[in-house]
Every structure is written in structure tokens, then in C-alpha cells.
Design an enzyme around this catalytic site. Structure first.
Site, PDB file in Angstrom:
ATOM      1  N   GLN A 147      17.022   8.874   1.406  1.00  0.00           N
ATOM      2  CA  GLN A 147      16.974   8.715  -0.055  1.00  0.00           C
ATOM      3  C   GLN A 147      16.267   9.911  -0.694  1.00  0.00           C
ATOM      4  O   GLN A 147      16.723  10.450  -1.707  1.00  0.00           O
ATOM      5  CB  GLN A 147      16.243   7.421  -0.387  1.00  0.00           C
ATOM      6  CG  GLN A 147      15.885   7.257  -1.847  1.00  0.00           C
ATOM      7  CD  GLN A 147      15.331   5.883  -2.131  1.00  0.00           C
ATOM      8  OE1 GLN A 147      16.082   4.936  -2.255  1.00  0.00           O
ATOM      9  NE2 GLN A 147      14.021   5.763  -2.228  1.00  0.00           N
ATOM     10  N   VAL A 187       3.189   4.944   4.812  1.00  0.00           N
ATOM     11  CA  VAL A 187       1.974   4.153   5.053  1.00  0.00           C
ATOM     12  C   VAL A 187       2.346   3.030   6.019  1.00  0.00           C
ATOM     13  O   VAL A 187       3.386   2.376   5.862  1.00  0.00           O
ATOM     14  CB  VAL A 187       1.416   3.588   3.731  1.00  0.00           C
ATOM     15  CG1 VAL A 187       0.224   2.679   3.981  1.00  0.00           C
ATOM     16  CG2 VAL A 187       1.021   4.738   2.803  1.00  0.00           C
ATOM     17  N   GLU A 189       0.816  -1.230   0.000  1.00  0.00           N
ATOM     18  CA  GLU A 189       0.000   0.000   0.000  1.00  0.00           C
ATOM     19  C   GLU A 189       0.846   1.275   0.000  1.00  0.00           C
ATOM     20  O   GLU A 189       0.378   2.324  -0.445  1.00  0.00           O
ATOM     21  CB  GLU A 189      -0.961   0.021   1.195  1.00  0.00           C
ATOM     22  CG  GLU A 189      -2.155  -0.904   1.059  1.00  0.00           C
ATOM     23  CD  GLU A 189      -1.872  -2.314   1.540  1.00  0.00           C
ATOM     24  OE1 GLU A 189      -0.679  -2.683   1.679  1.00  0.00           O
ATOM     25  OE2 GLU A 189      -2.837  -3.058   1.782  1.00  0.00           O
ATOM     26  N   HIS A 221       3.582   1.774  -1.793  1.00  0.00           N
ATOM     27  CA  HIS A 221       3.829   2.058  -3.214  1.00  0.00           C
ATOM     28  C   HIS A 221       2.551   2.573  -3.894  1.00  0.00           C
ATOM     29  O   HIS A 221       2.602   3.518  -4.686  1.00  0.00           O
ATOM     30  CB  HIS A 221       4.276   0.788  -3.940  1.00  0.00           C
ATOM     31  CG  HIS A 221       5.551   0.174  -3.438  1.00  0.00           C
ATOM     32  ND1 HIS A 221       5.597  -1.045  -2.795  1.00  0.00           N
ATOM     33  CD2 HIS A 221       6.831   0.594  -3.492  1.00  0.00           C
ATOM     34  CE1 HIS A 221       6.844  -1.350  -2.495  1.00  0.00           C
ATOM     35  NE2 HIS A 221       7.635  -0.369  -2.889  1.00  0.00           N
TER      36      HIS A 221
HETATM   37  P1  AMP Z   1      11.180   0.344  -2.612  1.00  0.00           P
HETATM   38  O1  AMP Z   1      10.397  -0.526  -3.548  1.00  0.00           O
HETATM   39  O2  AMP Z   1      11.241  -0.155  -1.210  1.00  0.00           O
HETATM   40  O3  AMP Z   1      12.529   0.716  -3.172  1.00  0.00           O
HETATM   41  O4  AMP Z   1      10.375   1.712  -2.504  1.00  0.00           O
HETATM   42  C1  AMP Z   1       9.932   2.400  -3.647  1.00  0.00           C
HETATM   43  C2  AMP Z   1       9.333   3.715  -3.201  1.00  0.00           C
HETATM   44  O5  AMP Z   1       8.265   3.473  -2.283  1.00  0.00           O
HETATM   45  C3  AMP Z   1      10.342   4.602  -2.449  1.00  0.00           C
HETATM   46  O6  AMP Z   1      10.130   5.952  -2.826  1.00  0.00           O
HETATM   47  C4  AMP Z   1       9.972   4.372  -0.995  1.00  0.00           C
HETATM   48  O7  AMP Z   1      10.314   5.445  -0.167  1.00  0.00           O
HETATM   49  C5  AMP Z   1       8.475   4.207  -1.093  1.00  0.00           C
HETATM   50  N1  AMP Z   1       7.938   3.475   0.067  1.00  0.00           N
HETATM   51  C6  AMP Z   1       8.389   2.304   0.589  1.00  0.00           C
HETATM   52  N2  AMP Z   1       7.675   1.959   1.686  1.00  0.00           N
HETATM   53  C7  AMP Z   1       6.756   2.945   1.865  1.00  0.00           C
HETATM   54  C8  AMP Z   1       5.715   3.175   2.830  1.00  0.00           C
HETATM   55  N3  AMP Z   1       5.481   2.322   3.835  1.00  0.00           N
HETATM   56  N4  AMP Z   1       4.964   4.295   2.706  1.00  0.00           N
HETATM   57  C9  AMP Z   1       5.175   5.172   1.695  1.00  0.00           C
HETATM   58  N5  AMP Z   1       6.134   5.009   0.746  1.00  0.00           N
HETATM   59  C10 AMP Z   1       6.915   3.909   0.832  1.00  0.00           C
END
Ligand code: AMP
Length: 274
Positions: free
Chosen positions: A144, A167, A26, A28
Site C-alpha cells: 500500500q 509496531v 499502538e 496507528h
Molecule cells: P488501517 O487502519 O489498518 O487501514 O491502517 C491505517 C494505517 O496504519 C496504515 O498506514 C497502516 O499501514 C498503519 N498500520 C497498521 N498497522 C500498523 C502497525 N502494526 N504498525 C505501524 N503502522 C500500522
């Protein structure tokens, strides 16, 4: 992907981009929703980027489910999903990395020295191929986000960077693809990270501003959790990521904690009274 981007741009559409490593949740999806409020053509990328993993990290184990991810992207309104493979991203003779001077030298960058140059390099390549007007990143990965905002400014990318709030699960644990590594007991114990951030936030709101005391109490709480090992817990200036001694103005509390073998990160802004 580049030809698709050219076509979309020539049609006068606003291309919004959500880069991910897949195994979508959620968090993403919320970034995709935020993206669609800023543009009308959503592109999601799914790429587990080898350049940002260290030799002993979880590149091979990283969870993957392309079929499910593609269905979720479609449902969320993505017009296209870009899924390059590592050999096309980093072809024979590849030897360039985008290096940032100081923001990576804090928090996660200390224990994961190749992380941020891997991120800046892949996001540069993704920006050049996807050619977005807007790109959305999560505050969950606060460092990041700071690194990529800075890079976009420094390298003159004509791209608006938008961020989305973290989230969480019902009990507060930040959603993460890596949560799938946790056993049922570890999953329960992992809520300590969020509880610790919340408790510290309340103490700061009541006027306890000295970060040494706050961090000591936080570290004691985390150290008492079974199977937990602290990588770092810091309270920093949200712009420079440098430690602060007192929370005189809003500061960021950030932590990375191993629960078993799984490294979890979380963060929260701390606001002093008034
Ligand atoms: P990742 O697939 O973990 O590399 O994350 C892809 C994007 O989703 C990055 O911009 C993360 O910061 C964001 N993201 C990961 N987890 C969450 C979360 N729980 N809430 C909001 N955005 C997230």
C-alpha cells in the site's frame, strides 16, 4: 473538512494527515506521533472504505469503536478527526476509480483484486478534502505504501509521504485491528509469521541467498501451524515488488496467511551479509 483545511492552511500551519480504518492500536498512534514531528496540525481520518473490500471479505465484520478511537486521537494530539460515511464518500452515480498499472499486480493485489484501486481512489478523495502537507502510512502495509508513494508522484499531489515502522506485540505479532478476530489459540499460533520472517532474515544475514530454498523452508514452517493457510509468501524487490531469485541486495519478504478465517499480513526487509 475542506473548509477546516483551508482555514488551517491560511494560518500557515503544517497539516499532517494519518488515514485509518479505525479500531485504533499502538501502530496507528505511532504514525500520529511521527506525523506530529513533521507538522503542527494533525488530522486523523476514520473510514472503513467499502471500495477496497471484495464481496466475500470482512467489510461488515470489520471491528469498530468510534468513541474509543476519538478519545485515543485526542490523547495523541489530533486537532481534528474526519469521519465521513460511505454515502457521502460515494454518492449516487459515483463511478470513478484510480487504477495503477503494475504495482497492484503482486502480493496482496493477486488475491484481493479490488483492494488497491479502492485504496488509491479513497486516498485521492481524502487528499483532496483534507489537503495535507504531509501524510503518514505504515510499513506494515508495504505494498500500500509503495502504491501510494507512486500515485502521489504520478498524480502530482503536493504532499510529502512519510512512513512509519511496524509496531509489534511483545511476542512479535504485528499489531492489527484484525487481530481482534483471533481466538486465544490462534493468537498464540499467529506469532509464527513474525518468527518465520526473523528466521529467514538470520539465514540471509549468514549468506543463504537463494530465495527458492528460503521460501520452501518458510512455507514448511507456516504450513505446520494449526489452522494456517498460506495466501502468499514472496521475496521481492522492494521497489518493483517483483520476485527476486537471490538476495544479492536488500529484499522484502512479504506474506499473507490465514489463521482460521483471519487473513494476517506481515513483512520484513532481508539484508545480505555486508
Ligand atoms: P488501517 O487502519 O489498518 O487501514 O491502517 C491505517 C494505517 O496504519 C496504515 O498506514 C497502516 O499501514 C498503519 N498500520 C497498521 N498497522 C500498523 C502497525 N502494526 N504498525 C505501524 N503502522 C500500522
Amino acid at each position: 473538512m475542506a473548509a477546516h483545511a483551508d482555514l488551517v492552511r491560511s494560518q500557515g500551519k503544517t497539516l499532517v494527515f494519518v488515514p485509518t480504518m479505525g479500531f485504533l492500536h499502538e501502530g496507528h498512534i505511532s504514525l500520529m506521533e511521527i506525523g506530529l514531528a513533521h507538522g503542527n496540525h494533525l488530522v486523523v481520518s476514520i473510514f472503513v472504505n467499502p471500495a477496497q473490500f471484495g464481496p466475500t471479505e470482512d467489510l461488515d465484520a470489520y471491528p469498530r469503536d468510534m468513541e474509543r478511537d476519538l478519545a485515543l486521537c485526542k490523547k495523541a494530539g489530533a486537532a481534528a478527526v474526519y469521519t465521513p460515511d460511505a454515502s457521502s464518500m460515494y454518492g449516487p452515480g459515483f463511478e470513478t476509480r484510480v487504477i495503477q498499472e503494475s504495482l497492484p499486480n503482486h502480493l496482496c493485489g493477486l488475491s484481493r483484486p479490488r483492494l488497491f484501486s479502492g485504496v488509491t481512489t479513497v486516498v485521492t478523495k481524502l487528499f483532496n478534502t483534507v489537503k495535507p502537507h504531509v501524510a503518514v502510512f505504515g510499513e506494515k502495509d508495504f505494498q500500500q505504501l509503495a502504491v501510494l508513494k507512486r500515485m502521489t508522484l504520478d498524480l502530482d499531489f503536493d504532499i510529502k509521504i512519510v512512513s512509519g515502522p511496524t509496531v509489534r506485540e511483545q511476542d512479535g505479532l504485528a499489531k492489527s485491528s484484525r487481530n481482534s478476530y483471533l481466538s486465544a489459540t490462534q493468537r498464540k499460533n499467529a506469532t509464527a509469521l513474525y518468527q518465520c520472517l526473523e528466521e529467514t532474515g538470520k539465514k540471509v544475514a549468514k549468506g543463504q541467498l537463494d530465495t527458492q530454498g528460503l521460501l520452501q523452508e518458510a512455507k514448511e514452517k507456516i504450513a505446520a501451524v494449526p489452522e494456517a493457510a498460506i495466501d502468499y509468501i514472496n521475496i521481492v524487490d522492494p521497489n518493483s515488488l517483483v520476485d527476486v531469485a537471490r538476495v544479492e541486495k536488500p529484499a522484502l519478504m512479504a506474506m499473507a496467511v490465514f489463521v482460521g478465517k483471519t487473513r494476517l499480513i506481515d513483512n520484513m526487509m532481508l539484508y545480505p551479509p555486508g
